[in-house]
Motif scaffolding. Structure first.
Motif, PDB file in Angstrom:
ATOM      1  N   ARG A 216      -2.137  -4.986  -1.372  1.00 31.82           N
ATOM      2  CA  ARG A 216      -2.338  -4.768   0.133  1.00 31.82           C
ATOM      3  C   ARG A 216      -1.953  -3.396   0.255  1.00 31.82           C
ATOM      4  O   ARG A 216      -1.112  -2.679  -0.537  1.00 31.82           O
ATOM      5  CB  ARG A 216      -1.626  -5.818   0.859  1.00 31.82           C
ATOM      6  N   GLU A 217      -2.373  -2.721   1.274  1.00 31.43           N
ATOM      7  CA  GLU A 217      -2.062  -1.413   1.809  1.00 31.43           C
ATOM      8  C   GLU A 217      -1.772  -1.278   3.099  1.00 31.43           C
ATOM      9  O   GLU A 217      -2.424  -1.923   4.153  1.00 31.43           O
ATOM     10  CB  GLU A 217      -3.088  -0.480   1.081  1.00 31.43           C
ATOM     11  N   PHE A 229       0.970   1.432  -0.682  1.00 31.33           N
ATOM     12  CA  PHE A 229       0.520   0.163  -1.690  1.00 31.33           C
ATOM     13  C   PHE A 229       1.619  -0.666  -1.885  1.00 31.33           C
ATOM     14  O   PHE A 229       2.639  -0.325  -2.353  1.00 31.33           O
ATOM     15  CB  PHE A 229      -0.226   0.715  -2.890  1.00 31.33           C
ATOM     16  N   CYS A 230       1.252  -1.936  -1.915  1.00 29.10           N
ATOM     17  CA  CYS A 230       2.203  -2.989  -2.015  1.00 29.10           C
ATOM     18  C   CYS A 230       1.586  -4.175  -2.842  1.00 29.10           C
ATOM     19  O   CYS A 230       0.581  -4.690  -2.412  1.00 29.10           O
ATOM     20  CB  CYS A 230       2.973  -3.442  -0.948  1.00 29.10           C
ATOM     21  N   GLY A 231       2.372  -4.885  -3.798  1.00 26.90           N
ATOM     22  CA  GLY A 231       1.738  -5.976  -4.576  1.00 26.90           C
ATOM     23  C   GLY A 231       2.693  -7.002  -5.022  1.00 26.90           C
ATOM     24  O   GLY A 231       4.088  -6.743  -4.803  1.00 26.90           O
ATOM     25  N   GLY A 232       2.267  -8.088  -5.415  1.00 23.96           N
ATOM     26  CA  GLY A 232       3.106  -9.204  -5.808  1.00 23.96           C
ATOM     27  C   GLY A 232       3.912  -9.800  -4.498  1.00 23.96           C
ATOM     28  O   GLY A 232       3.415 -10.084  -3.575  1.00 23.96           O
ATOM     29  N   MET A 238       2.761  -4.579   3.521  1.00 21.25           N
ATOM     30  CA  MET A 238       1.600  -4.146   4.380  1.00 21.25           C
ATOM     31  C   MET A 238       1.841  -4.156   5.897  1.00 21.25           C
ATOM     32  O   MET A 238       1.079  -3.551   6.889  1.00 21.25           O
ATOM     33  CB  MET A 238       0.196  -5.133   3.971  1.00 21.25           C
ATOM     34  N   PHE A 239       2.913  -5.141   6.267  1.00 25.23           N
ATOM     35  CA  PHE A 239       2.970  -5.079   8.048  1.00 25.23           C
ATOM     36  C   PHE A 239       3.991  -3.734   8.316  1.00 25.23           C
ATOM     37  O   PHE A 239       4.432  -4.005   9.544  1.00 25.23           O
ATOM     38  CB  PHE A 239       3.389  -6.122   8.267  1.00 25.23           C
TER      39      PHE A 239
END
Length: 240
Positions: A216-217, A229-232, A238-239
């Motif tokens: 997400r971003e 950018f963020c994942g897992g 993302m918020f």
């Protein structure tokens, strides 16, 4: 300076002003300042920071502080040292489970001064020619990050983009995303309002889409712009 050079310089200045007007919202700086100061108070960290000029702005310091407060950050890589380095050190000192942090800079004197102020690793890496995605750049020499580690928090605010031909220098960070990023991660790209960092953001997005985890971003937009950018398990960043 020739007439052509003067016209080119003037055009470049106008282009920068127009781009900043489109990509920045300076009025939001006070909002992120208030959030940052609130979090400092909750954590018991004194407000000894100077988020002015070319230093990390309140938006970046807010993003770093909230990330540490909300997620179990374990391995940190910071490219480019300054106010954010001091913030990382304070967060590590305050939290019960400190992270492994490596901050990288090419300026020996600047790095040595920061080593006296922080307890984590500050690495000096010279800038060497590299070719990334067809761009000839100067980036940190090999060895500036530990290839055996998987970094779950990466801040890209270096190398400095100052002289002619340096606009694309930060593209070198793409190798970290490709080879040393954890499954759960946050990557913060500072100065995302600039053209070079905009290209870096697009290339990073393409690279991360190939990972075996949802990505997400989001962006923090104030006096400067950070793209996140963020994942897992860290997707809720993302918020921010």
């Amino acid at each position: 300076m020739s007439l052509v050079a003067k016209v080119a310089r003037g055009y470049g200045a106008i282009n920068t002003v127009l781009r900043n007007a489109r990509w920045l919202n300076p009025a939001m700086e006070i909002v992120y300042r208030d959030l940052f100061l609130r979090d400092l108070k909750r954590l018991g960290i004194p407000d000894d920071f100077y988020p002015i000029g070319s230093a990390a702005n309140h938006g970046l310091l807010y993003a770093i502080t909230r990330s540490f407060a909300q997620f179990p950050i374990a391995n940190v890589l910071e490219l480019g040292c300054g106010q954010s380095t001091l913030m990382l050190a304070e967060l590590n000192r305050t939290l019960n489970e400190p992270a492994s942090i490596r901050s990288v800079d090419h300026d020996l004197e600047w790095a040595q001064s920061l080593r006296q102020a922080v307890s984590h690793e500050v690495v000096v890496a010279s800038l060497v020619p590299k070719t990334v995605c067809g761009y000839s750049i100067l980036h940190y020499a090999d060895g500036y990050f530990d290839r055996t580690k998987r970094y779950d928090f990466v801040v890209v605010d270096g190398p400095s983009v100052l002289g002619p031909g340096s606009a694309m220098s930060r593209l070198g960070c793409l190798e970290i995303a490709e080879t040393a990023l954890a499954q759960d991660f946050i990557v913060i790209l500072d100065d995302a309002e600039r053209k070079g960092e905009g290209i870096m953001t697009d290339l990073m997005r393409s690279l991360l889409k190939k990972k075996d985890t949802a990505v997400r971003e989001t962006s923090i937009v104030a006096a400067k712009r950070q793209h996140i950018f963020c994942g897992g398990k860290f997707q809720s960043a993302m918020f921010f």
